[in-house]
Design a protein around this motif. Structure first.
Motif, PDB file in Angstrom:
ATOM      1  N   THR A  92       0.817  -1.221   0.000  1.00 41.96           N
ATOM      2  CA  THR A  92       0.000   0.000   0.000  1.00 41.96           C
ATOM      3  C   THR A  92       0.844   1.262   0.000  1.00 41.96           C
ATOM      4  O   THR A  92       0.703   2.127  -0.873  1.00 41.96           O
ATOM      5  CB  THR A  92      -0.946   0.008   1.206  1.00 41.96           C
ATOM      6  N   TYR A 151      -0.728   2.353  11.508  1.00 39.41           N
ATOM      7  CA  TYR A 151      -1.516   2.847  10.386  1.00 39.41           C
ATOM      8  C   TYR A 151      -3.002   2.831  10.720  1.00 39.41           C
ATOM      9  O   TYR A 151      -3.551   1.825  11.180  1.00 39.41           O
ATOM     10  CB  TYR A 151      -1.263   1.995   9.144  1.00 39.41           C
ATOM     11  N   GLU A 176      -5.456   2.660   8.777  1.00 41.76           N
ATOM     12  CA  GLU A 176      -6.219   1.741   7.932  1.00 41.76           C
ATOM     13  C   GLU A 176      -6.209   0.299   8.428  1.00 41.76           C
ATOM     14  O   GLU A 176      -6.988  -0.533   7.921  1.00 41.76           O
ATOM     15  CB  GLU A 176      -5.684   1.796   6.490  1.00 41.76           C
ATOM     16  N   SER A 214      -2.520   7.944   8.732  1.00 39.06           N
ATOM     17  CA  SER A 214      -2.985   7.348   7.483  1.00 39.06           C
ATOM     18  C   SER A 214      -1.803   6.960   6.601  1.00 39.06           C
ATOM     19  O   SER A 214      -0.810   7.701   6.480  1.00 39.06           O
ATOM     20  CB  SER A 214      -3.870   8.325   6.716  1.00 39.06           C
ATOM     21  N   GLN A 215      -1.921   5.816   5.957  1.00 40.72           N
ATOM     22  CA  GLN A 215      -0.906   5.401   4.988  1.00 40.72           C
ATOM     23  C   GLN A 215      -0.785   6.417   3.861  1.00 40.72           C
ATOM     24  O   GLN A 215       0.297   6.594   3.297  1.00 40.72           O
ATOM     25  CB  GLN A 215      -1.271   4.027   4.422  1.00 40.72           C
ATOM     26  N   ALA A 234      -9.244   8.700   6.991  1.00 39.03           N
ATOM     27  CA  ALA A 234      -8.374   7.644   6.476  1.00 39.03           C
ATOM     28  C   ALA A 234      -9.163   6.417   6.064  1.00 39.03           C
ATOM     29  O   ALA A 234      -8.852   5.750   5.071  1.00 39.03           O
ATOM     30  CB  ALA A 234      -7.328   7.280   7.525  1.00 39.03           C
ATOM     31  N   LEU A 235     -10.216   6.110   6.834  1.00 39.06           N
ATOM     32  CA  LEU A 235     -10.989   4.902   6.579  1.00 39.06           C
ATOM     33  C   LEU A 235     -12.007   5.065   5.454  1.00 39.06           C
ATOM     34  O   LEU A 235     -12.478   4.061   4.907  1.00 39.06           O
ATOM     35  CB  LEU A 235     -11.712   4.476   7.862  1.00 39.06           C
ATOM     36  N   ARG A 247      -9.601   4.616  -2.340  1.00 38.90           N
ATOM     37  CA  ARG A 247      -8.294   3.992  -2.521  1.00 38.90           C
ATOM     38  C   ARG A 247      -7.844   4.114  -3.959  1.00 38.90           C
ATOM     39  O   ARG A 247      -8.644   4.220  -4.856  1.00 38.90           O
ATOM     40  CB  ARG A 247      -8.345   2.511  -2.122  1.00 38.90           C
TER      41      ARG A 247
END
Length: 278
Positions: free
Chosen positions: A12, A138, A140, A165-166, A273-274, A278
């Motif tokens: 990721t 992270y 996520e 967050s990544q 972040a969630l 993506r």
């Protein structure tokens, strides 16, 4: 133009870094174990693994800045990290940007943080310029902590974690790789904008997913027993359990301003972040 090598591009964070660099028109190459899984970004792909010294050295020839994603959790992780550092030195790489961990040190409660501390020492002693991105956990990954039943289990008590967050980590990494001279021999703590208890994280997960989540505070004995069915080696169980005890002990509670300072915008919250695409 700086020539950049990116490891971990099939994952990721590495994949997001590669995308940022491609969009910026950077001269970058992707170093991966399995070329069939490399993102299609129009960048050259080199096949090599951390423990393949000659292939790794060939892939690093002519590279100015290396994005070094820490290796997979394993008993041989430090040997792999040492192989990367040695290959970078031999290839004449100028600068290494390493994904480390908040509070990385030999006495880190999170046991894998000790590997990160040892790797930082290797890089400091290597003669290479370095930048350490000391990431918090992270954001996520917390849905995976909860499992199918929606319960986060672990001995974290009322401890807090400023999960990052990544996406923010990748954006910072790309910024550093594009301007490595501005970040030589610096360490950045990369966190989210607030520190939450696991009970508060469970509430956010409930709101984001529409499914009920909760936190169950285990004792150390309960934590080991609830993970015994995986049949994992002791070092890995220690790492899993210490994820929670590091939170309990306050080692991940500090909120840093490094992400907003480096990116010029606020760090993403847990909910952002969630829910970000993506």
């Amino acid at each position: 133009m700086t020539t950049i090598a990116v490891t971990g591009a099939t994952g990721t964070v590495g994949g997001l870094v590669a995308r940022h660099l491609a969009e910026a028109g950077a001269e970058a190459r992707l170093l991966v174990r399995d070329p069939s899984r490399a993102p299609d970004l129009g960048l050259p792909v080199w096949q090599c693994a951390y423990d393949e010294g000659p292939a790794l050295g060939e892939a690093l020839a002519g590279v100015d800045a290396l994005f070094f994603v820490s290796g997979h959790e394993s008993a041989d992780r430090m040997a792999d990290h040492r192989s990367v550092v040695e290959a970078a030195v031999e290839a004449g790489v100028g600068h290494v940007v390493y994904t480390s961990f908040v509070g990385a040190a030999a006495d880190s409660t999170f046991t894998l943080g000790r590997d990160h501390g040892a790797t930082e020492d290797l890089l400091r002693d290597s003669g290479l310029a370095w930048t350490f991105l000391r990431d918090s956990f992270y954001a996520e990954v917390f849905p995976h902590f909860a499992g199918e039943e929606g319960v986060i289990r672990g001995p974290a008590g009322e401890g807090r974690v400023a999960a990052v967050s990544q996406r923010d980590v990748a954006a910072v990494a790309a910024e550093v790789l594009l301007h490595p001279g501005d970040h030589a021999d610096r360490a950045y703590d990369l966190t989210g904008p607030e520190a939450l208890t696991l009970a508060e994280i469970a509430t956010v997960l409930s709101e984001v997913t529409g499914r009920p989540h909760r936190f169950h505070d285990e004792t150390l004995e309960e934590a080991r027993a609830s993970r015994a069915h995986y049949g994992a080696p002791d070092w890995q169980v220690d790492a899993w359990v210490s994820t929670y005890t590091a939170i309990r002990d306050g080692e991940l509670a500090d909120v840093s301003d490094d992400v907003p300072r480096l990116l010029g915008r606020p760090a993403l919250s847990l909910a952002e972040a969630l829910t970000a695409p993506r």
